[in-house]
Design an enzyme around this catalytic site. Structure first.
Site, PDB file in Angstrom:
ATOM      1  N   ALA A 262       4.510   4.063   3.226  1.00 53.06           N
ATOM      2  CA  ALA A 262       3.953   2.597   2.472  1.00 53.06           C
ATOM      3  C   ALA A 262       4.176   1.432   3.539  1.00 53.06           C
ATOM      4  CB  ALA A 262       4.866   2.499   1.491  1.00 53.06           C
ATOM      5  N   LYS A 263       2.908   0.484   3.312  1.00 58.05           N
ATOM      6  CA  LYS A 263       3.966  -0.887   3.893  1.00 58.05           C
ATOM      7  C   LYS A 263       3.479  -2.209   2.967  1.00 58.05           C
ATOM      8  CE  LYS A 263       4.839  -1.311   8.496  1.00 58.05           C
ATOM      9  NZ  LYS A 263       5.751  -0.427   8.454  1.00 58.05           N
ATOM     10  N   GLY A 264       4.079  -3.082   2.828  1.00 53.81           N
ATOM     11  CA  GLY A 264       3.396  -4.071   2.272  1.00 53.81           C
ATOM     12  C   GLY A 264       3.899  -5.745   3.570  1.00 53.81           C
TER      13      GLY A 264
ATOM     14  N   ASP B 100      10.047  -4.910   8.667  1.00 52.85           N
ATOM     15  CA  ASP B 100       9.331  -4.780   9.685  1.00 52.85           C
ATOM     16  C   ASP B 100       8.529  -6.379  10.298  1.00 52.85           C
ATOM     17  OD1 ASP B 100       7.398  -3.180  10.686  1.00 52.85           O
ATOM     18  OD2 ASP B 100       5.934  -4.606  10.331  1.00 52.85           O
TER      19      ASP B 100
ATOM     20  N   VAL C 123       0.725  -1.713  -0.056  1.00 52.43           N
ATOM     21  CA  VAL C 123      -0.421   0.108  -0.145  1.00 52.43           C
ATOM     22  C   VAL C 123       1.110   1.029   0.138  1.00 52.43           C
ATOM     23  CG1 VAL C 123      -1.818   1.785   1.241  1.00 52.43           C
ATOM     24  CG2 VAL C 123      -2.114  -1.338   1.378  1.00 52.43           C
TER      25      VAL C 123
END
Ligand code: GLU
Length: 420
Positions: A106-108, A147, A61
């Protein structure tokens, strides 16, 4: 109903609503600031060691592109959803803006249980994920980092997969890499170090004596283990509680964190580490201590325990560890609990990721002292701004921190126009 609908996303939206009301943000700007710019979902078929093929779901995202490329970690966790990924991306936006990093959030990640994958399977999942993301990421568009559930090796596989596609080494596509393939000194320790720097600042402000203070750290991954070690060895605080997903341990005489770290290195978790009393996960957070550092997952401080936690400082090493309901309870408790909000407390990771990206782009190599010194300078600045704003407007630290971040994003959006 939308694709992000999920509990964690709703929590991030509720936090945003509080800020939007406080800042009096125009109705026309609210959804635009809150919803992600874009989101990708990919299916990852992977050959397993036993000859079967398993399909995993992957997400990325990108929250906003107003201030530069997007930046954020990659989470490998069993129940990862698009909504949780979007919430984490939104938090990254406010975190980067608060700390003046030229990024959107962002993160995924991939919905998978890393404890059930062999090293080869983990490599195939990682490479396949990056392969599917190649059209959507880039050193000037979206830079991945680590992460929960991912580490330096995973970042190296990402970097290698992207680089093989381009035909040359592209260091700056991902941060948190091993130093041997273009990572920066001090990235692995950065988040935990930042947490402890801010705890020390808070103790100083509150006139607490570190030598007479105790700490409980929840989570023993990259953030929690470094924070616990550094609290004990560097700050002189007595660490009386540590935990991970397999065990929570308490010893009022202090825990040998170094021994715990060596144990985890060998055995993978704290399950068989036998120093201290075993405590239920729930009671663990309610034990008496001066510093409580949740460094694991979201919403562990919630309606049920926010009135019961007994710490003086709540240092949020995790993303979203305190629910909005808990925030209301903590606010009522007034000066009792000094909160260091997540987007400030755990920002050390993305700040040093930014340094790694800059070094990659310019083919520079900084020393660990240079990295750590620059990290502390940024954290110091953000800490002071948050405390000042909170005092000026008589608002909780989280409101102050998020408001500074949101304000910077909205100002840039107004200046640039409707597109980014
Ligand atoms: N996962 C970390 C965070 O939540 C850092 C991500 C990065 O370094 O890009 O802040």
């Amino acid at each position: 109903m939308h694709i992000y609908d999920d509990e964690v996303f709703r929590m991030a939206c509720e936090q945003f609503r509080v800020i939007a009301n406080y800042l009096n943000i125009d109705k026309n700007d609210r959804d635009r600031l809150m919803f992600p710019k874009r989101a990708m979902a990919v299916t990852l078929p992977v050959h397993m060691d036993d000859g079967t093929t398993e399909t995993f779901q992957g997400y990325r995202v990108q929250h906003h592109l107003t201030l530069g490329p997007t930046k954020g970690g990659t989470r490998f966790a069993p129940n990862l959803s698009m909504g949780e990924t979007a919430a984490l991306a939104m938090w990254m936006s406010w975190k980067c803006a608060l700390n003046h990093l030229p990024y959107g959030g962002a993160k995924g990640g991939v919905a998978c249980d890393v404890t059930k994958l062999s090293t080869r399977e983990l490599e195939r999942v990682s490479r396949r994920y990056m392969q599917e993301m190649i059209p959507f990421v880039g050193p000037k568009t979206d830079i991945m980092g680590p992460d929960m559930g991912t580490n330096e090796q995973v970042m190296a596989w990402f970097m290698d997969t992207y680089s093989m596609h381009q035909g040359y080494a592209v260091n700056e596509i991902v941060t948190g890499k091993p130093v041997s393939v273009g990572g920066t000194e001090g990235r692995r320790e950065a988040t935990g170090r930042g947490v402890v720097y801010l705890i020390e600042r808070a103790m100083d402000m509150l006139k607490m004596n570190p030598e007479k203070s105790t700490a409980i750290v929840q989570g023993f991954g990259n953030v929690g283990s470094v924070a616990a070690l550094s609290l004990g060895l560097k700050s002189g605080v007595k660490v009386v509680g540590i935990s991970d997903h397999t065990a929570a341990l308490y010893n009022p005489n202090g825990i040998d964190v170094k021994a715990a770290e060596q144990h985890v290195r060998k055995k993978g978790n704290l399950r068989a580490f036998d120093e201290g009393d075993r405590i239920g996960a729930k009671e663990f957070l309610e034990l008496p201590c001066d510093i409580l550092a949740p460094c694991a997952i979201d919403r562990v401080i919630n309606e049920s325990n926010a009135g019961k936690i007994k710490c003086r400082i709540l240092a949020e090493g995790a993303n979203g560890p305190t629910s909005p309901e808990a925030d209301k309870i903590l606010e009522k408790r007034g000066e009792e609990v000094f909160v260091i909000p997540d987007i400030l407390c755990n920002a050390g990771g993305v700040i040093v990721s930014y340094f790694e990206w800059v070094q990659g782009l310019q083919a520079f190599m900084w020393s660990e002292t240079e990295v750590t010194d620059k990290l502390f300078r940024i954290l110091e600045h953000s800490f002071i701004q948050v405390i000042r704003r909170a005092k000026r407007d008589n608002i909780p630290h989280r409101t102050a921190a998020m408001a500074i971040g949101v304000e910077r994003v909205i100002q840039a959006k107004h200046t640039r126009g409707l597109f980014p």
